[in-house]
Scaffold this active site. Sequence first.
Site, PDB file in Angstrom:
ATOM      1  N   MET A   1       0.838  -1.190   0.000  1.00 24.57           N
ATOM      2  CA  MET A   1       0.000   0.000   0.000  1.00 24.57           C
ATOM      3  C   MET A   1       0.876   1.244   0.000  1.00 24.57           C
ATOM      4  O   MET A   1       1.646   1.459   0.932  1.00 24.57           O
ATOM      5  CB  MET A   1      -0.909   0.016   1.236  1.00 24.57           C
ATOM      6  CG  MET A   1      -1.905  -1.122   1.279  1.00 24.57           C
ATOM      7  SD  MET A   1      -2.929  -1.056   2.777  1.00 24.57           S
ATOM      8  CE  MET A   1      -1.741  -1.580   4.011  1.00 24.57           C
TER       9      MET A   1
ATOM     10  N   GLY B   1       1.409   4.142   4.749  1.00 23.32           N
ATOM     11  CA  GLY B   1       2.157   3.394   3.738  1.00 23.32           C
ATOM     12  C   GLY B   1       2.679   2.099   4.329  1.00 23.32           C
ATOM     13  O   GLY B   1       3.386   2.120   5.328  1.00 23.32           O
ATOM     14  N   SER B   2       2.349   0.954   3.738  1.00 29.77           N
ATOM     15  CA  SER B   2       2.626  -0.293   4.418  1.00 29.77           C
ATOM     16  C   SER B   2       2.345  -1.492   3.527  1.00 29.77           C
ATOM     17  O   SER B   2       2.288  -1.361   2.305  1.00 29.77           O
ATOM     18  CB  SER B   2       1.764  -0.371   5.683  1.00 29.77           C
ATOM     19  OG  SER B   2       0.463   0.121   5.409  1.00 29.77           O
ATOM     20  N   ARG B   3       2.130  -2.671   4.148  1.00 35.99           N
ATOM     21  CA  ARG B   3       1.945  -3.901   3.391  1.00 35.99           C
ATOM     22  C   ARG B   3       1.105  -4.878   4.191  1.00 35.99           C
ATOM     23  O   ARG B   3       1.122  -4.864   5.427  1.00 35.99           O
ATOM     24  CB  ARG B   3       3.321  -4.508   3.095  1.00 35.99           C
ATOM     25  CG  ARG B   3       3.304  -5.847   2.403  1.00 35.99           C
ATOM     26  CD  ARG B   3       4.734  -6.259   2.103  1.00 35.99           C
ATOM     27  NE  ARG B   3       5.019  -7.623   2.481  1.00 35.99           N
ATOM     28  CZ  ARG B   3       6.235  -8.125   2.657  1.00 35.99           C
ATOM     29  NH1 ARG B   3       7.290  -7.344   2.529  1.00 35.99           N
ATOM     30  NH2 ARG B   3       6.405  -9.383   2.994  1.00 35.99           N
TER      31      ARG B   3
END
Length: 244
Positions: free
Chosen positions: A114, A202-204
């Site tokens: 993301m 912001g990440s996963r």
Amino acid sequence: MTSLEKPDLGTSTVRWRWPSVHPEGYKFAAIAALVSLALFIFVAEWLGWIGVIITIWILAFFRDPIRTTPKDPKMIVAPADGLVTMIANVPPPRELVGEGGLGTEPVTRVSIFMSVFDVHINRSPIAGTISRVVYISGKFLSADLDKASEENERQHILVEGKDGMRIGFTQIAGLVARRIVPFVKPGDIIAGGQRVGLIRFGSRVDVYLPAGTGAQVLLGQRTIAGETVLAVAGRDERIDGIAQ
């Protein structure tokens, strides 16, 4: 219903509308708005306009659109908006294995990255009961690195469906992200596609599919949380695609 009649598929009454903003975002937007006002009054007008742009971006970051989730119990939907960056056969995290959890054999892991421009509300891949939530503090490496799944700050969630199918997924903080915000706890009964948390900024998210189940998405494909079908339980057919 006679053989000549067709089931009612609905009418064209669905309209686009502005997505709502999750309450978690209001405090950040309020702070940005106050800073913008101070810049307008005490510093320079052009800096104030930059603050306005940042305020709007914060509201957009925390947007929470309505999603339509298929109800087929065999369908596993994406828990996150973003880009499919990795599909690999790996052992599940040790936090998700053991009694009442996943097995130790390798399974298909689908990783969704993301960016700061994606919706960051995460949703459950299936309907069921939250049986495990495990938070682990860690580093803040770039979320698109493979080792981020083992070294970064993360939160593992295990959900078990009525049919006994267990899906584990992991929220992973990234280079910019600094907090994982959970909406659920063990024992909660949730619907497929229901909101389970968010990650700032912001990440996963990694999804561990059941044994014998392969991904029905491709590397480079974009997913929509609660809508995109990642996999169908028991189906392990390889699919091909083309970037264009």
